[in-house]
Enzyme design. Structure first.
Site, mmCIF file in Angstrom:
data_model
loop_
_atom_site.group_PDB
_atom_site.id
_atom_site.type_symbol
_atom_site.label_atom_id
_atom_site.label_comp_id
_atom_site.label_asym_id
_atom_site.label_seq_id
_atom_site.Cartn_x
_atom_site.Cartn_y
_atom_site.Cartn_z
ATOM 1 N N HIS A 220 0.616 2.359 -7.657
ATOM 2 C CA HIS A 220 -0.325 3.470 -7.471
ATOM 3 C C HIS A 220 -1.583 3.291 -8.329
ATOM 4 O O HIS A 220 -2.147 4.267 -8.822
ATOM 5 C CB HIS A 220 0.338 4.804 -7.808
ATOM 6 N N LEU B 183 0.868 -1.169 0.000
ATOM 7 C CA LEU B 183 0.000 0.000 0.000
ATOM 8 C C LEU B 183 0.906 1.220 0.000
ATOM 9 O O LEU B 183 1.988 1.199 0.589
ATOM 10 C CB LEU B 183 -0.890 0.032 1.255
ATOM 11 N N ASP B 184 0.468 2.289 -0.645
ATOM 12 C CA ASP B 184 1.245 3.521 -0.640
ATOM 13 C C ASP B 184 1.452 4.009 0.785
ATOM 14 O O ASP B 184 0.678 3.689 1.695
ATOM 15 C CB ASP B 184 0.522 4.618 -1.429
ATOM 16 N N LYS B 185 2.476 4.814 0.974
ATOM 17 C CA LYS B 185 2.805 5.326 2.306
ATOM 18 C C LYS B 185 1.631 6.069 2.944
ATOM 19 O O LYS B 185 1.395 5.960 4.153
ATOM 20 C CB LYS B 185 4.018 6.254 2.217
#
Length: 235
Positions: free
Chosen positions: A185, A102-104
């Site tokens: 993303h 998962l993105d930050k």
């Protein structure tokens, strides 16, 4: 299996730390402190206590983490805290890694395990394991999104996405998006290709396993083996 190997794999201590615990009589098998790291045990049938805790043998460990924003899905990172740093000592063991990313700045369900074969199968687009997200948008969602996402849209850079399902909610700026792959993303890029922008993103389901609604941000719990069987189930 050697007791020092068992201790290392099941509790996360190093072989050297296991040997120190043995010298301190902190590793007990069937009621008797072991005296050497090369003592062989039957992990499925012996009663094993390490550091005062009974250890139940599990070939592999599966963990559900409710990831907070600001952490990264990596085993190590020099700049940011990682998801593995959120795992409590009682669930730590050698070889754990996040299966997928998962993105930050994204919250929600991260699947952590030491089972490489399962992770590879789960992450393969051929397995079609669904990932469901709660998405908050900058502008209201448009009716045309339904057909656009279901058609298998092309995102920036010319990457073709598999068909995805978008579910509208009572709030026109909030939708649920179901995809079955994990491009870089991807959700954000899909929304940008549709002419919108994601302002908040949270993963709430992987396969047939929903994020536990009772699990606070930053906390985790073990996923039982009977739950893992639901991983490839369709919702």
């Amino acid at each position: 299996m050697r007791i020092d190997k068992f201790a290392s794999e099941q509790t996360g201590v190093s072989r050297a730390e296991a040997k120190t615990m043995i010298k301190r009589r902190q590793i007990i098998v069937n009621g008797t402190p072991v005296t050497s790291g090369d003592v062989h045990i039957d992990p499925e049938n012996d009663d094993i206590v390490i550091g005062g805790k009974h250890i139940i043998y599990r070939e592999h460990l599966y963990i559900m983490l409710n990831k907070p924003a600001g952490t990264v899905c990596a085993v190590k990172d020099e700049l940011s805290p990682t998801v593995l740093e959120l795992i409590p000592p009682e669930l730590r063991r050698k070889g754990l890694f996040p299966a997928g990313r998962l993105d930050k700045d994204t919250e929600g369900f991260v699947f952590i395990t030491d089972d490489g074969a399962l992770a590879h199968k789960m992450l393969s687009p051929r397995s079609h394991v669904e990932k469901e997200y709660e998405v908050t948008l900058e502008r209201p969602a448009e009716e045309g999104y339904k057909e656009l996402f279901a058609s298998g849209m092309t995102i920036d850079g010319g990457e073709k996405c598999l068909p995805a399902d978008i579910i509208f909610t009572e709030d026109s700026k909030k939708v649920r998006l179901i995809i079955c792959e994990g491009k870089y993303h991807q959700v954000k890029r899909m929304m940008e290709s549709a002419g919108n922008k994601v302002t908040f993103l949270r993963r709430v389901r992987i396969g047939g396993i929903p994020l536990d609604p009772e699990l606070p941000l930053g906390r985790c719990r073990e996923i039982l083996h009977k739950e893992v069987e639901n991983l490839y189930a369709k919702q």
